[in-house]
Design a protein around this motif. Structure first.
Motif, mmCIF file in Angstrom:
data_model
loop_
_atom_site.group_PDB
_atom_site.id
_atom_site.type_symbol
_atom_site.label_atom_id
_atom_site.label_comp_id
_atom_site.label_asym_id
_atom_site.label_seq_id
_atom_site.Cartn_x
_atom_site.Cartn_y
_atom_site.Cartn_z
ATOM 1 N N ALA A 1 0.708 -1.123 0.054
ATOM 2 C CA ALA A 1 0.018 0.091 0.038
ATOM 3 C C ALA A 1 0.788 1.281 0.140
ATOM 4 C CB ALA A 1 -1.048 -0.121 1.163
ATOM 5 N N ALA A 2 0.284 2.295 -0.848
ATOM 6 C CA ALA A 2 1.409 3.572 -0.712
ATOM 7 C C ALA A 2 0.362 4.600 -0.845
ATOM 8 C CB ALA A 2 2.329 3.489 -2.059
ATOM 9 N N THR A 3 0.980 5.745 -0.693
ATOM 10 C CA THR A 3 0.076 6.990 -1.100
ATOM 11 C C THR A 3 0.829 7.921 -2.122
ATOM 12 O OG1 THR A 3 -1.071 6.982 1.039
ATOM 13 C CG2 THR A 3 -0.939 9.089 -0.036
ATOM 14 N N ALA A 4 0.085 8.478 -3.250
ATOM 15 C CA ALA A 4 0.912 9.108 -4.188
ATOM 16 C C ALA A 4 0.173 10.371 -4.195
ATOM 17 C CB ALA A 4 1.051 8.819 -5.385
ATOM 18 N N THR A 5 0.710 11.565 -3.984
ATOM 19 C CA THR A 5 -0.121 12.902 -4.203
ATOM 20 C C THR A 5 0.658 13.735 -5.143
ATOM 21 O OG1 THR A 5 0.786 13.857 -2.217
ATOM 22 C CG2 THR A 5 -1.240 12.649 -1.835
ATOM 23 N N ASP A 6 -0.040 14.806 -5.585
ATOM 24 C CA ASP A 6 0.513 15.852 -6.681
ATOM 25 C C ASP A 6 0.000 17.063 -6.166
ATOM 26 O OD1 ASP A 6 1.620 17.532 -8.569
ATOM 27 O OD2 ASP A 6 0.494 16.139 -10.090
ATOM 28 N N SER A 7 0.972 18.082 -5.540
ATOM 29 C CA SER A 7 0.345 19.446 -5.189
ATOM 30 C C SER A 7 -0.123 20.231 -6.516
ATOM 31 C CB SER A 7 1.378 20.065 -4.459
ATOM 32 O OG SER A 7 2.640 20.136 -5.015
#
Length: 174
Positions: A1-7
């Motif tokens: 599991a991971a989290t990927a975000t883009d501001s």
């Protein structure tokens, strides 16, 4: 599991690729609106893997992260123990032979294990399943006179087998 975000953009516009150092590309997907990603893969080869997650945004910028894991065959064989009768017990042809055993398995419920009781003389005589506690009791009056090697074979859902044996003798009534 991971989290990927883009501001600079929406998380669900990101492209995420999971790869294994052993098995290659595993999955390409997009994160949820909150940026959550999950890889569920039951087909990884046995051995040491470096699992890499690469995330690319709509502008082509890339970031990666990796974790090392070890995959091993988890299909342990079932366990079986014949608890009755004692080895070399003698029965008369008019007697009922009662056999009891306990079975267990680390992956499967005991009621799902396949059981086969066989005699080296008369062949298979029972496929009765074990109960929830792993106990199985079988009664028979169909064994031929003579010495018998009785075998209980237990097979789990991964087709791994274990056996237990007991020797008995059936004496013909004079």
């Amino acid at each position: 599991a991971a989290t990927a975000t883009d501001s600079n953009g929406r998380n669900e516009w990101l492209t995420a690729s999971w790869t294994s150092s052993v098995d290659g590309v595993l999955q390409t997907t997009r994160p949820s609106e909150s940026g959550d990603l999950q890889l569920l893969d039951g087909s990884l080869s046995d051995g040491e893997h470096e699992i890499t997650l690469s995330v690319v945004d709509d502008g082509g910028a890339t970031c990666t992260d990796a974790v090392s894991i070890t995959v091993t065959d988890t299909n342990d064989p079932p366990e079986v123990r014949i608890t009755s009768p004692a080895n070399n017990t003698i029965f008369g042809t008019e007697e009922t032979v009662e056999l009891a055993a306990t079975v267990s398995d680390t992956e499967d419920e005991t009621t799902l294990l396949r059981l086969s009781w066989t005699s080296d003389v008369d062949g298979e005589f029972s496929t009765r399943a074990a109960d929830e506690a792993g106990l199985v009791v079988v009664s028979t009056r169909d064994l031929s006179p003579g010495a018998h090697a009785i075998t209980l074979t237990v097979t789990d859902s991964g087709n791994t087998q274990t056996t237990a044996d007991v020797s008995i003798r059936i004496l013909e009534k004079p």
